[in-house]
Design a protein around this motif. Sequence first.
Motif, PDB file in Angstrom:
ATOM      1  N   ARG A   1      -3.103 -11.252   5.447  1.00 17.85           N
ATOM      2  CA  ARG A   1      -4.514 -10.875   5.373  1.00 17.85           C
ATOM      3  C   ARG A   1      -4.951 -10.186   6.673  1.00 17.85           C
ATOM      4  O   ARG A   1      -5.644  -9.176   6.651  1.00 17.85           O
ATOM      5  CB  ARG A   1      -5.381 -12.094   5.079  1.00 17.85           C
ATOM      6  N   MET A   2      -4.539 -10.736   7.823  1.00 23.39           N
ATOM      7  CA  MET A   2      -4.896 -10.137   9.105  1.00 23.39           C
ATOM      8  C   MET A   2      -4.266  -8.760   9.254  1.00 23.39           C
ATOM      9  O   MET A   2      -4.915  -7.816   9.719  1.00 23.39           O
ATOM     10  CB  MET A   2      -4.466 -11.057  10.258  1.00 23.39           C
ATOM     11  N   LEU A   3      -3.022  -8.609   8.856  1.00 25.59           N
ATOM     12  CA  LEU A   3      -2.351  -7.314   8.935  1.00 25.59           C
ATOM     13  C   LEU A   3      -3.038  -6.299   8.026  1.00 25.59           C
ATOM     14  O   LEU A   3      -3.217  -5.140   8.403  1.00 25.59           O
ATOM     15  CB  LEU A   3      -0.869  -7.448   8.555  1.00 25.59           C
ATOM     16  N   THR A   4      -3.470  -6.739   6.859  1.00 24.21           N
ATOM     17  CA  THR A   4      -4.200  -5.851   5.945  1.00 24.21           C
ATOM     18  C   THR A   4      -5.487  -5.357   6.591  1.00 24.21           C
ATOM     19  O   THR A   4      -5.816  -4.172   6.520  1.00 24.21           O
ATOM     20  CB  THR A   4      -4.519  -6.584   4.623  1.00 24.21           C
ATOM     21  N   GLU A   5      -6.203  -6.262   7.242  1.00 23.05           N
ATOM     22  CA  GLU A   5      -7.437  -5.866   7.912  1.00 23.05           C
ATOM     23  C   GLU A   5      -7.178  -4.850   9.020  1.00 23.05           C
ATOM     24  O   GLU A   5      -7.916  -3.872   9.160  1.00 23.05           O
ATOM     25  CB  GLU A   5      -8.147  -7.096   8.479  1.00 23.05           C
TER      26      GLU A   5
ATOM     27  N   LEU B   1      -7.367   0.774  10.852  1.00 30.77           N
ATOM     28  CA  LEU B   1      -6.692   1.968  11.373  1.00 30.77           C
ATOM     29  C   LEU B   1      -6.870   3.147  10.429  1.00 30.77           C
ATOM     30  O   LEU B   1      -7.017   4.282  10.875  1.00 30.77           O
ATOM     31  CB  LEU B   1      -5.202   1.692  11.588  1.00 30.77           C
ATOM     32  N   ARG B   2      -6.850   2.876   9.140  1.00 31.43           N
ATOM     33  CA  ARG B   2      -7.025   3.941   8.148  1.00 31.43           C
ATOM     34  C   ARG B   2      -8.475   4.432   8.099  1.00 31.43           C
ATOM     35  O   ARG B   2      -8.729   5.592   7.833  1.00 31.43           O
ATOM     36  CB  ARG B   2      -6.612   3.453   6.756  1.00 31.43           C
ATOM     37  N   ASN B   3      -9.432   3.523   8.311  1.00 36.04           N
ATOM     38  CA  ASN B   3     -10.865   3.843   8.221  1.00 36.04           C
ATOM     39  C   ASN B   3     -11.560   3.401   9.509  1.00 36.04           C
ATOM     40  O   ASN B   3     -12.264   2.392   9.524  1.00 36.04           O
ATOM     41  CB  ASN B   3     -11.510   3.132   7.023  1.00 36.04           C
ATOM     42  N   PRO B   4     -11.397   4.129  10.608  1.00 36.19           N
ATOM     43  CA  PRO B   4     -11.983   3.686  11.871  1.00 36.19           C
ATOM     44  C   PRO B   4     -13.515   3.591  11.828  1.00 36.19           C
ATOM     45  O   PRO B   4     -14.088   2.793  12.547  1.00 36.19           O
ATOM     46  CB  PRO B   4     -11.535   4.748  12.889  1.00 36.19           C
ATOM     47  N   ASP B   5     -14.162   4.348  10.972  1.00 37.37           N
ATOM     48  CA  ASP B   5     -15.620   4.286  10.872  1.00 37.37           C
ATOM     49  C   ASP B   5     -16.080   2.950  10.297  1.00 37.37           C
ATOM     50  O   ASP B   5     -17.215   2.529  10.525  1.00 37.37           O
ATOM     51  CB  ASP B   5     -16.150   5.423   9.975  1.00 37.37           C
TER      52      ASP B   5
END
Length: 190
Positions: A169-173, A178-182
């Motif tokens: 779960r933490m890695l997913t977050e 990283l994919r959506n910095p906004d």
Amino acid sequence: MSSEHDRAVLQAIFNPNTPFGDIPGLNQEDDLTDDDSGFDRELLMQVKQLELQGVSAAEAGDLQGALLRFGQAIHALPRRASAYNNRAQALRLQGNTAEAMEDLGRAISLSGGSGRTMCQALVQRGLLLRLAGRDEEAREDFERAATLGSEFARQQAVALNPYAALCNRMLTEVINKLRNPDMADVPDMQ
């Protein structure tokens, strides 16, 4: 050319919900075989034929016929694990989990700690244990089957491991941030 380790890292990055090292198409269980060298060759062929007939009967919905064939195979070679594992599946389909668990215990014991039947029996017993709410015992069986090469068992073991689930779960977050910095500054609404 990438190494197995490189592919595992990439798999973790692009598919963070899968267990680390879970590489599609890399299932060692497919390579497992049982050691049948201690059995009479002709009798072994007859027993394998009985098991095939039992599997066909079970697939056709004839559980009584399947149980009969698996019983004949066990009677002919009582020290061979495969028929116990197959009979356990038919017993489970009948709803007889107590006897299925007994047969799985015999299959695991007779397998000597290795081989295809050992792996399948551990997975099958793990599933029955999980259905019974005995998650710790199920996780142990899944972990043992995973060491034999079962990717399904590895996934089940991870699903039953609270620390691995938290890490996933933490890695997913982290990956999502990283994919959506906004979106990194937007509070989590959960």
